[in-house]
Every structure is written in C-alpha cells, then in structure tokens.
Design a protein around this motif. Sequence first.
Motif, mmCIF file in Angstrom:
data_model
loop_
_atom_site.group_PDB
_atom_site.id
_atom_site.type_symbol
_atom_site.label_atom_id
_atom_site.label_comp_id
_atom_site.label_asym_id
_atom_site.label_seq_id
_atom_site.Cartn_x
_atom_site.Cartn_y
_atom_site.Cartn_z
ATOM 1 N N PHE A 236 -11.941 22.923 41.019
ATOM 2 C CA PHE A 236 -12.188 22.013 42.137
ATOM 3 C C PHE A 236 -11.043 22.075 43.149
ATOM 4 O O PHE A 236 -11.269 22.067 44.363
ATOM 5 C CB PHE A 236 -12.339 20.573 41.639
ATOM 6 N N ALA A 237 -9.809 22.130 42.648
ATOM 7 C CA ALA A 237 -8.645 22.130 43.546
ATOM 8 C C ALA A 237 -8.589 23.399 44.391
ATOM 9 O O ALA A 237 -8.283 23.360 45.583
ATOM 10 C CB ALA A 237 -7.364 21.970 42.730
ATOM 11 N N ALA A 238 -8.894 24.539 43.764
ATOM 12 C CA ALA A 238 -8.835 25.813 44.487
ATOM 13 C C ALA A 238 -10.104 26.092 45.280
ATOM 14 O O ALA A 238 -10.131 26.989 46.124
ATOM 15 C CB ALA A 238 -8.590 26.958 43.507
ATOM 16 N N LYS A 239 -11.178 25.344 44.972
ATOM 17 C CA LYS A 239 -12.475 25.528 45.624
ATOM 18 C C LYS A 239 -12.963 26.975 45.496
ATOM 19 O O LYS A 239 -13.461 27.583 46.453
ATOM 20 C CB LYS A 239 -12.413 25.129 47.093
ATOM 21 N N GLY A 240 -12.799 27.524 44.305
ATOM 22 C CA GLY A 240 -13.241 28.898 44.082
ATOM 23 C C GLY A 240 -13.166 29.295 42.626
ATOM 24 O O GLY A 240 -12.605 28.574 41.789
ATOM 25 N N GLN A 241 -13.757 30.451 42.324
ATOM 26 C CA GLN A 241 -13.737 30.997 40.977
ATOM 27 C C GLN A 241 -12.438 31.737 40.712
ATOM 28 O O GLN A 241 -11.745 32.167 41.633
ATOM 29 C CB GLN A 241 -14.901 31.992 40.783
ATOM 30 N N THR A 242 -12.151 31.926 39.427
ATOM 31 C CA THR A 242 -10.957 32.674 39.047
ATOM 32 C C THR A 242 -11.288 34.137 38.755
ATOM 33 O O THR A 242 -10.415 34.894 38.370
ATOM 34 C CB THR A 242 -10.310 32.058 37.798
ATOM 35 N N ARG A 243 -12.549 34.528 38.906
ATOM 36 C CA ARG A 243 -12.949 35.913 38.676
ATOM 37 C C ARG A 243 -13.961 36.312 39.737
ATOM 38 O O ARG A 243 -14.813 35.534 40.127
ATOM 39 C CB ARG A 243 -13.568 36.059 37.286
ATOM 40 N N GLU A 244 -13.851 37.563 40.196
ATOM 41 C CA GLU A 244 -14.778 38.039 41.219
ATOM 42 C C GLU A 244 -16.183 38.197 40.656
ATOM 43 O O GLU A 244 -16.372 38.502 39.484
ATOM 44 C CB GLU A 244 -14.297 39.385 41.770
ATOM 45 N N ILE A 245 -17.161 37.996 41.529
ATOM 46 C CA ILE A 245 -18.544 38.226 41.151
ATOM 47 C C ILE A 245 -18.758 39.723 40.992
ATOM 48 O O ILE A 245 -18.384 40.516 41.847
ATOM 49 C CB ILE A 245 -19.500 37.678 42.230
ATOM 50 N N GLY A 246 -19.333 40.124 39.871
ATOM 51 C CA GLY A 246 -19.593 41.534 39.616
ATOM 52 C C GLY A 246 -21.000 41.729 39.103
ATOM 53 O O GLY A 246 -21.764 40.778 38.919
ATOM 54 N N ALA A 247 -21.362 42.986 38.869
ATOM 55 C CA ALA A 247 -22.726 43.308 38.438
ATOM 56 C C ALA A 247 -23.083 42.647 37.124
ATOM 57 O O ALA A 247 -24.245 42.363 36.861
ATOM 58 C CB ALA A 247 -22.870 44.819 38.316
ATOM 59 N N ASN A 248 -22.072 42.382 36.282
ATOM 60 C CA ASN A 248 -22.339 41.783 34.979
ATOM 61 C C ASN A 248 -22.325 40.256 35.022
ATOM 62 O O ASN A 248 -22.620 39.605 34.032
ATOM 63 C CB ASN A 248 -21.294 42.271 33.965
ATOM 64 N N THR A 249 -21.941 39.674 36.155
ATOM 65 C CA THR A 249 -21.802 38.220 36.219
ATOM 66 C C THR A 249 -22.543 37.592 37.393
ATOM 67 O O THR A 249 -22.570 36.371 37.508
ATOM 68 C CB THR A 249 -20.312 37.838 36.335
ATOM 69 N N ALA A 250 -23.119 38.383 38.278
ATOM 70 C CA ALA A 250 -23.740 37.834 39.477
ATOM 71 C C ALA A 250 -25.083 37.195 39.140
ATOM 72 O O ALA A 250 -26.022 37.871 38.748
ATOM 73 C CB ALA A 250 -23.926 38.935 40.521
ATOM 74 N N ARG A 251 -25.163 35.885 39.261
ATOM 75 C CA ARG A 251 -26.406 35.163 38.989
ATOM 76 C C ARG A 251 -26.532 33.987 39.967
ATOM 77 O O ARG A 251 -25.535 33.332 40.297
ATOM 78 C CB ARG A 251 -26.427 34.594 37.560
ATOM 79 N N LEU A 252 -27.728 33.706 40.417
ATOM 80 C CA LEU A 252 -28.021 32.506 41.186
ATOM 81 C C LEU A 252 -28.880 31.617 40.292
ATOM 82 O O LEU A 252 -29.995 31.985 39.929
ATOM 83 C CB LEU A 252 -28.790 32.851 42.472
#
Length: 393
Positions: free
Chosen positions: A113-129
Amino acid sequence: MRKAPYWRSWIPTSRQIRHAMAARVPIVSPWLARQLNCTAFNPAWSRAATLLYQQNQPQELSLSPSTRVFFEAHGQLERARYGQIVPSAKDNFTLYDLGAGYIYGHTGAAYSFAAKGQTREIGANTARLRRLKTRRLNGRALNFMGLQSGHRHYYHFLMDYLPYLLTVLQDFAWQNEPLTLVVRPDLSPMQERLFAYLCEFYPKLNLLKLANNNRLEAVHIWQLNYDNPCEFRRPASKEKAELLRKTVLAAFEVSPCSEPWRKLYISRADARIRNLLNEAEFLPQLKSRGFEIIRAAELSIKAQLKLFDEARLVVAPHGAGLTNMLFTQNGGAVIELFPGDYVQSAFAWLATVKEHQYTPILGERSQAHQHFTLSDKAQGDLLAACDTLLEHI
C-alpha cells in the motif's frame, strides 16, 4: 504430419493476448488494474519498506580449473545467458517488511500500500486479470508463494527458494510473535511434509495456503529477495547446503549412515525428456562393477534420501534427479552425462559445494525431446572414470 500454414506463426494465441493485456492494463488504467489485481511493478518499492535482515557474503568456493575448461568449451546455454561461465557464487539476500498490503493468490506477487505497487514485475507466468476474494490477517505474513507454475519443481524449490527461508527461520529473531508462512495450495507431497515439520519445529510458525481466487490482506507483509550472479550457483555456500540437508533429512526422519558405500546409476528411462537412449549398452558393465540401477520416480522421497545418503559414487544423465546429490555425504564422486548440445553447470556447482570429485561426460547431440546417446568413446570414458574413482574414493 501436416505442416501448419506459415501465417499461423504471426497470429498471437489467446494466451499471448491475455498476457499482453495484463501487462498493459497497469500502464493504461492503474484504477482498473487495482480492481482486477494486476497492479504495476514499482522498482522503488524498497524505499517504502523496512529492511529487516540482510546477508551479502562473497564465497571463496569456485569451480575447479578442469571443470571450467569443460563448460567453457561446451556450455553454450550458460554462456548465452550470462556471457561467461560464472566460476563462483555469493550469498546475497534481504528480508523486507512491506507494511500493509496484499499477497495475490493467482500470481503470488506482493503489493505494498505504501509503495503503491508490486514487488515483482508482471511476466508471462504471472500476468492475470482477475477479481479476488479478500482474506485478512492481523499478524505477519511471509510471502513464499513462488511462481504460478513451477513452484513444485524439485530442483528449483530446494535450491532456489528453500535455503533463504531456512536461513531466516534459523537466524532471524522473530520467535516471540507468530509468523504466517503463505504458500500455494497445490503443494507436492515433499513440500507438505517439509512445511509440516517446520511448523512443528518452530511453534510460532503457521502455514496458510492461499487459493488462486483469494488475496491476503495483512498488516505486515514480509518479502524475501535473493540475488546471485548465476542461477546455477545455488545453494551459494557449504553452510546453506548443509542446512538444507539436515532439515530435509530430519523432516523425513532419515538418520545419516556412518560410512557411504553405494554406487548408483540414476536412469531417466521413464522421464519425459532427456532419456539416454542407449544406456542398455553399458548398464551390464556398470552392474558388474556393483552399481545399482535406480529410477527415482519409482521411489518415495524418504527412500531416495536414504539411498543418496548412503551413496559414494553417483552416475546420472543431466536432470532433476541429480538434485538428490544434496543429500549425499561430503567427499564422494559424481559423473554427469550430457547431451552434446545441452550443457549447464548447476550440478557441477553442487558437486563443488559437496566436495565431490566431478567428471562430466559429453554425449551426442540431442534428438527429439532432448533424448541422446553416448558414443562408443564416451561409454569407454565413462567406464574408465568409474574404475579410476572407485580406486580413490
């Protein structure tokens, strides 16, 4: 088999389209990304987090000169990724408290919440909506979800992830307050047994399996991060290898033997890829030298651990079965058989960490599914290496 029309090669698949959309949504509409739990990566997330633990230790261990010469000559895969055959390793990892945030069940990513972002980039193995149901935790949650696919892989789980978790549990003084270890719901039987042992060994440690359709909102999310100059240099040290060995043997109630004596050949005849197609040509000669022919998939994890603890000399084609070298006692020997066009040094490094004598044997170029053969010369080299090692270990 009928060949696909050439135009099929440039038409994206539905999976590629979904991944492309998921990667673009956080850029185009951050609000929509938050609703669909596919938030943007924030490369500066650590500035909004609290550093709890840090280890950064160069290692004096290095591949032997003869081993380096072999991989410099044949390790195209490794040189393509890293530009060189990396000779050594380093212990470099951190533990951060992100504060309040989410752990996403479908991707395994942590959102601050503080950083307003993820700690890992979205990749082919993690990209989901996806919309996710929220679960809440008032205490501390250590994110150990791993990738969406691949988290059960025997080698990568033991070598890439587990050493850092065990180091934190052993060295970091968190025991005065409960800690919840967040993992995926579809653990392998080995992982189930190991995590149950850790929760018993550390009474304040709890296990939470986070479903794919859930997200965990916690007051304190702990994030492990690790770095190494080469993915094939894990575990980075003798100390971490020994911690892994002792923990896994204890979890499966295997007592180390007093003196290793077995000679093992690990067959991949039942594996999907990288079978040694003509192993029947030299197996009789290995048997005459006292080798046992083992197919790891036919054995329980406990039986595999006991076999390798008792092993003095191991011969095997390159593959995940050699991960069990971790459970051998120091000072043995390993002979690894490679396809001519698929050579990488992960197990040469593990042999170095275990103080084993290491001998690589190069086979023919691989065929379909990376299946390969050993030439008559390579078979002769293998048997000669076995004879030499049996005289000196």
